[in-house]
Enzyme design. Structure first.
Site, PDB file in Angstrom:
ATOM      1  N   ARG A  74      -1.085  -1.000  11.714  1.00 41.37           N
ATOM      2  CA  ARG A  74      -0.306   0.234  11.649  1.00 41.37           C
ATOM      3  C   ARG A  74      -0.904   1.165  10.616  1.00 41.37           C
ATOM      4  NH1 ARG A  74       3.117   1.127   7.345  1.00 41.37           N
ATOM      5  NH2 ARG A  74       3.812  -0.622   6.060  1.00 41.37           N
ATOM      6  N   ASP A 174      -4.092   1.305  -4.781  1.00 35.30           N
ATOM      7  CA  ASP A 174      -3.130   1.748  -3.766  1.00 35.30           C
ATOM      8  C   ASP A 174      -3.230   3.271  -3.643  1.00 35.30           C
ATOM      9  OD1 ASP A 174      -0.715   2.092  -2.142  1.00 35.30           O
ATOM     10  OD2 ASP A 174      -0.158   0.092  -2.792  1.00 35.30           O
TER      11      ASP A 174
END
Length: 267
Positions: A74, A174
């Site tokens: 995803r 991140d």
């Protein structure tokens, strides 16, 4: 206003800091990323599709799909380039040793055409651009690496090279952004820290954070002199034990201001 997402719940939040007004908008879960459009809307990366969401009408318009349709792949993070394209990358979850990467990095053009820019990024995070727009930074969190590429909004990625290895911090990188001086800020989720790297990749500073698992960041405020930081309460793999985990934080006293985000140029 500052916008952020609750990925697993499919919630888009929009807060107006001066008034404290907080809006909640529902999107199909899971949501990977959002970026501003021209007008009162955002471009959205959903599980395997791109869409535009209009705040005023609360209408979601699907623009395009990628060819990968797999339960463990995803979209995960994205930003717009200076030319008004939306760049978004996927994560291939639970990938086994030796298993080929599915997905990668994609570019959505304003006319809804989709191009695949990279097919070797297993867990894409923190795409962001140098101030001149000629360098794309992109993290592969599982590889604990931030890559840099020569970037052309009308052409392929070129000259892939290692910008930073975050293994020494015991964390993958991140969310990320670039300030007005060209320094790259990235969240070190498992270390609970925020790092700032010079354009040559040298560490300039580490900021300890109150959240157990911080996730992403953006600049905001009238002078772009604040960082807004998101964090995890619960994800597919992590759960924050502190009462304020999952909260939105503000960081002040920065060494440089930020830059306005690029907007998707649809229409």
């Amino acid at each position: 206003a500052v916008c952020w997402i609750d990925a697993l719940a499919g919630i888009l939040w929009r807060l107006r800091p001066q008034s404290g007004v907080l809006e909640q908008h529902s999107l199909p879960a899971p949501v990977g990323a959002i970026a501003p459009c021209r007008g009162d809307a955002v471009v959205v990366a959903l599980r395997n599709s791109f869409a535009v969401y209009d705040f005023a009408t609360r209408a979601l318009e699907i623009l395009a799909h990628i060819t990968v349709d797999h339960p463990r792949v995803r979209f995960n993070d994205g930003k717009c380039d200076p030319a008004g394209n939306f760049i978004a990358g996927t994560m291939h979850m639970e990938r086994q040793p030796g298993e080929a990467v599915l997905g990668g990095l994609y570019r959505l053009r304003p006319d809804a055409r989709v191009e695949q820019l990279a097919d070797d990024i297993g867990f894409a995070n923190g795409p962001c651009f140098s101030p001149d727009g000629h360098t794309l930074y992109l993290a592969d969190s599982l590889e604990r690496t931030i890559w840099a590429y020569d970037y052309d909004p009308c052409g392929p990625l070129r000259h892939k090279r290692k910008f930073v290895d975050t293994g020494r911090f015991e964390s993958g990188p991140d969310g990320a952004t670039v300030d007005a001086r060209g320094f790259v800020w990235t969240v070190l989720t498992r270390a609970g820290q925020l790092a700032r790297f010079a354009p040559d990749g040298e560490l300039e500073r580490l900021v300890a954070l109150p959240a157990t698992y911080p996730t992403s960041l953006c600049f905001g405020g009238a002078r772009l002199d604040r960082i807004y930081l998101t964090s995890i309460s619960r994800s597919a793999r992590l759960e924050g034990p502190k009462p304020h985990d999952g909260g939105l934080f503000v960081i002040e006293g920065l060494p440089a201001s930020g830059r306005l985000p690029h907007r998707f140029a649809r229409g």
